[in-house]
Design a protein around this motif. Structure first.
Motif, short mmCIF file in Angstrom:
data_model
loop_
_atom_site.label_atom_id
_atom_site.label_comp_id
_atom_site.label_asym_id
_atom_site.label_seq_id
_atom_site.Cartn_x
_atom_site.Cartn_y
_atom_site.Cartn_z
N ILE A 1 -5.94 17.52 -2.30
CA ILE A 1 -6.42 16.97 -1.15
C ILE A 1 -7.90 17.36 -0.59
O ILE A 1 -8.81 16.80 -0.76
CB ILE A 1 -5.36 17.01 0.03
CG1 ILE A 1 -4.35 16.17 -0.38
CG2 ILE A 1 -6.28 16.47 1.26
CD1 ILE A 1 -2.97 16.15 0.83
N PHE B 1 2.34 1.83 -3.54
CA PHE B 1 1.39 2.29 -4.47
C PHE B 1 1.08 3.62 -4.22
O PHE B 1 1.00 4.45 -5.01
CB PHE B 1 -0.06 1.40 -4.35
CG PHE B 1 -0.86 1.54 -5.43
CD1 PHE B 1 -0.46 1.10 -6.80
CD2 PHE B 1 -2.24 1.77 -5.39
CE1 PHE B 1 -1.37 1.39 -7.66
CE2 PHE B 1 -2.81 1.75 -6.40
CZ PHE B 1 -2.65 1.64 -7.68
N THR B 2 0.91 4.01 -2.89
CA THR B 2 0.76 5.41 -2.66
C THR B 2 1.83 6.39 -3.27
O THR B 2 1.52 7.39 -3.89
CB THR B 2 0.40 5.56 -1.20
OG1 THR B 2 -0.07 4.70 -0.42
CG2 THR B 2 -0.05 7.10 -0.77
N LEU B 3 3.01 5.98 -3.15
CA LEU B 3 4.18 6.59 -3.67
C LEU B 3 4.00 6.88 -5.21
O LEU B 3 4.20 7.84 -5.92
CB LEU B 3 5.54 5.65 -3.28
CG LEU B 3 5.86 5.90 -2.12
CD1 LEU B 3 7.41 5.34 -1.93
CD2 LEU B 3 6.31 7.34 -1.74
N ASN C 1 0.80 -1.17 0.09
CA ASN C 1 0.05 0.09 0.00
C ASN C 1 0.75 1.17 0.10
O ASN C 1 0.55 2.25 -0.66
CB ASN C 1 -0.98 -0.01 1.25
CG ASN C 1 -2.12 -0.98 0.86
OD1 ASN C 1 -2.38 -1.47 -0.32
ND2 ASN C 1 -2.54 -1.43 2.11
N LEU C 2 1.92 1.26 0.77
CA LEU C 2 2.51 2.41 0.83
C LEU C 2 3.29 2.71 -0.36
O LEU C 2 3.56 3.66 -1.07
CB LEU C 2 4.03 2.06 2.06
CG LEU C 2 4.88 3.16 1.81
CD1 LEU C 2 4.36 4.59 2.41
CD2 LEU C 2 6.22 2.78 2.69
N PHE D 1 -0.88 2.80 -12.81
CA PHE D 1 -2.09 2.73 -12.24
C PHE D 1 -3.12 2.26 -13.33
O PHE D 1 -4.02 1.58 -12.96
CB PHE D 1 -2.64 4.24 -11.96
CG PHE D 1 -4.03 4.25 -11.58
CD1 PHE D 1 -4.64 3.84 -10.02
CD2 PHE D 1 -5.03 4.82 -12.28
CE1 PHE D 1 -5.76 3.94 -9.75
CE2 PHE D 1 -6.30 5.14 -11.99
CZ PHE D 1 -6.85 4.59 -10.60
N LEU E 1 0.90 6.78 -6.98
CA LEU E 1 0.00 7.55 -7.30
C LEU E 1 0.37 8.98 -7.00
O LEU E 1 0.00 9.88 -7.56
CB LEU E 1 -1.42 7.11 -6.30
CG LEU E 1 -2.03 6.05 -6.57
CD1 LEU E 1 -3.24 5.78 -5.82
CD2 LEU E 1 -2.31 5.71 -7.99
N LEU E 2 1.40 9.15 -5.88
CA LEU E 2 1.70 10.40 -5.73
C LEU E 2 2.24 11.21 -7.12
O LEU E 2 2.20 12.55 -7.22
CB LEU E 2 3.02 10.35 -4.96
CG LEU E 2 3.38 11.67 -4.01
CD1 LEU E 2 1.90 12.08 -3.06
CD2 LEU E 2 4.42 11.53 -2.83
N HIS F 1 10.52 11.45 -6.36
CA HIS F 1 10.50 11.59 -4.90
C HIS F 1 11.77 12.20 -4.33
O HIS F 1 11.74 12.95 -3.54
CB HIS F 1 10.29 10.13 -4.25
CG HIS F 1 8.95 9.37 -4.74
ND1 HIS F 1 8.92 8.38 -5.36
CD2 HIS F 1 7.72 9.88 -4.78
CE1 HIS F 1 7.65 7.97 -5.51
NE2 HIS F 1 6.92 8.92 -5.35
N THR G 1 -0.84 20.30 -3.85
CA THR G 1 -1.37 19.15 -2.79
C THR G 1 -2.22 19.48 -1.98
O THR G 1 -3.27 18.73 -1.92
CB THR G 1 -0.02 18.74 -1.81
OG1 THR G 1 1.14 18.86 -2.58
CG2 THR G 1 -0.19 17.45 -1.14
#
Lengths: 285, 293
Positions: free
Chosen positions: B280, A118-120, A115-116, A164, A122-123, B28, B276
């Motif tokens: 959100i 996948f969140t990365l 999950n972590l 995704f 989607l970010l 990132h 962001t």
């Protein structure tokens, strides 16, 4: 989309002799369509006529290809085309490979940190490489990749959108098919290759088309990382061509404009139906 | 399925690693590094980059161009987001209606999406040219005075907004079209039997079913309102006097014309923060109104 609620209960299947509401809609839709096509129509007009007819519209204006020839000869468009083609094929094939493997992992396996991660992924839909130009330029410089075609493509090849989209498609593959293939002795990669990928063809088509058009048209990042004819894609080449010399006529600039968007436009006109259909089938809602 | 769980983990991690390495390197890591560099000075010549705390942010607060650009970007978003969404919805409804020549309509609406923005900017540039350009020619026929669309601070930004809407609407239409086609026809028939008019049907049936699409499209529209700056390079270069400059364009200028990378990083942090927050916020606000099937 109309305010005319007065069209009383009507049967859907039966055709009426004259439907005012419908004609009004058709009229509005066509007006908007023509407005939307104006820039393109205008570019086609000027590009195929001598420059005297830039603002004079006459049915008998002579047709010419001179503008295209002039644009082609005045800037290294052949090289720009080659660069763009290399860039786009490189990006799309790398995206297909990386995104397929990642999407398969997310859709098919359970593992710690899923999950972590996948969140990365989607970010990236929010924080795109398009925005991180300052830092990515430093990264490219430290890799010694400034002014290479690779530098234009690298930030985009692990695409959050692609992962995704493919994951969503892979999730719809029935578990039974997967298990049957496993029983037959397929390895995990074999299952991916024989079961998942064939079933996701429409998604690949839709994603491929979106990606090709996005990277063919991309401008700011290539402008930043390239500075020579050997690496510049069409968009950057065109922007330089259009400003280098203010003496260049509109008709020539428009010819160059059509030339750079031509292949994509033609491909789109040919594959229009498949494009829209594959979007719909890919379930992008 | 004995020790296969452990084996599957490793396998999945291996499948993921190439994509994750690239994601981390180019998304990132730079995002985090941008925040870090915003607290350092720009290295110039022999002067090393040093930690300067909030200095860049103090500069930012006092930077008139920054505020100007931020306000511009606000108006750019306020106009492009709703207008392109409304237009795209209208387009999708029309194309879905099976009107006469719908193939042509769909093609016309979608074409701007496949054209490079940088290339069409050249065409639009001509439309806007004072006196000689197409818009002024038409205005001339109606005996309106000449108007310098891109050269005047009052209209420059709006000229850019028009181009952005034109570019975006057709792309969003595709998403609405895809969603419309998944609405079962029986709903429309039922509504018709109940005596619901077309507008009523749209408002009470189709529109609520399209909410997930609206959410998706609007998040995209927000991102694009920061990202779509290509045409500014060709058409106005942010001028006159920054009247049509946007945040990303300003970041580009600061980073690659003035080579003040630390300040450019600071501006990027502001952009990331806004993006962001808005995304959100949108998600939570609209999520309540979204009816998932």
């Amino acid at each position: 989309m109309t305010q005319t609620t007065s069209t009383a209960p009507q049967s859907v299947s039966k055709r009426k002799p004259f439907d005012f509401d419908r004609s009004l809609n058709t009229f509005a839709a066509w007006c908007l369509a023509i407005l939307w096509l104006m820039p393109l129509l205008y570019a086609v007009w000027t590009a195929f006529h001598p420059s005297e007819f830039e603002t004079r519209f006459s049915l008998f204006a002579p047709l010419t290809l001179q503008n295209f020839l002039q644009a082609w000869n005045e800037a290294p468009f052949a090289r720009y085309f080659l660069n763009t083609v290399i860039l786009v094929t490189g990006i799309v094939s790398a995206q297909f490979l990386l995104c397929t493997l990642a999407a398969y992992a997310f859709a098919r396996f359970t593992f710690p940190g899923r999950n972590l991660l996948f969140t990365l992924v989607l970010l990236q839909l929010l924080v795109m490489p398009d925005i991180l130009i300052v830092q990515n330029y430093q990264t490219m410089r430290s890799f010694g990749l400034i002014d290479t075609i690779a530098a234009i493509g690298l930030p985009y090849i692990a695409s959050g959108f692609g992962i995704f989209l493919l994951r969503q498609t892979f999730m719809t593959v029935p578990k039974e098919l997967d298990e049957a293939a496993r029983v037959e002795g397929c390895s995990f990669l074999g299952v991916l290759w024989r079961v998942y990928i064939p079933l996701a063809k429409p998604t690949y088509l839709a994603y491929g088309l979106v990606s090709v058009s996005h990277h063919w048209n991309n401008f700011v990042w290539p402008l930043i990382v390239t500075n020579s004819v050997e690496t510049r894609p069409l968009t950057v080449g065109l922007s330089i061509f259009a400003v280098t010399d203010s003496g260049i006529q509109w008709s020539v600039i428009n010819a160059a404009t059509l030339m750079t968007s031509g292949p994509l436009l033609i491909a789109f006109l040919l594959f229009q139906r498949q494009f829209v259909q594959s979007f719909i089938r890919a379930g992008i809602k | 399925m004995r020790n296969s769980a452990r084996y599957q983990w490793i396998y999945a991690w291996m499948l993921l690693s190439p994509a994750m390495i690239f994601l981390i390197t180019f998304t990132h890591y730079p995002a985090v590094q941008t925040v870090v560099s915003s607290f350092f000075s720009t290295a110039r010549g022999r002067r090393k980059s040093i930690f300067i705390g909030w200095d860049n942010y103090t500069t930012l607060m006092a930077d008139e161009v920054f505020w100007k650009v931020l306000v511009n970007n606000f108006w750019y978003a306020v106009w492009t987001i709703p207008l392109s969404i409304i237009l795209s919805l209208a387009m999708a409804l029309w194309v879905n209606e099976k009107l006469r020549g719908r193939g042509f309509l769909r093609m016309a609406y979608f074409t701007p999406t496949v054209l490079p923005l940088i290339a069409v900017a050249n065409i639009w540039l001509f439309f806007y040219t004072p006196g000689f350009g197409l818009i002024d020619q038409i205005r001339g026929l109606l005996s309106y005075p000449e108007q310098n669309w891109m050269g005047s601070p009052d209209t420059a930004l709006y000229s850019m907004i028009a181009v952005a809407i034109w570019k975006e609407a057709g792309f969003f239409m595709i998403f609405y079209l895809a969603a419309l086609q998944t609405i079962p026809p029986s709903l429309r028939e039922a509504a018709a039997i109940e005596g619901a008019g077309k507008f009523y049907y749209f408002r009470r049936v189709a529109f609520p079913l399209l909410m997930p699409t609206t959410l998706f499209v609007s998040v995209n529209a927000v991102i694009n309102s920061f990202r779509l700056v290509d045409h500014i390079f060709v058409m106005t270069e942010g001028g006159p006097n920054n009247a049509s400059s946007l945040l990303l364009f300003y970041i580009y200028e600061v980073a690659f014309d003035y080579w003040d990378t630390a300040y450019a990083a600071t501006l990027t942090v502001i952009m990331l923060t806004i993006l962001t927050t808005v995304a959100i916020g949108q998600f939570f606000f609209l999520d309540k109104k979204v009816h998932y099937k």
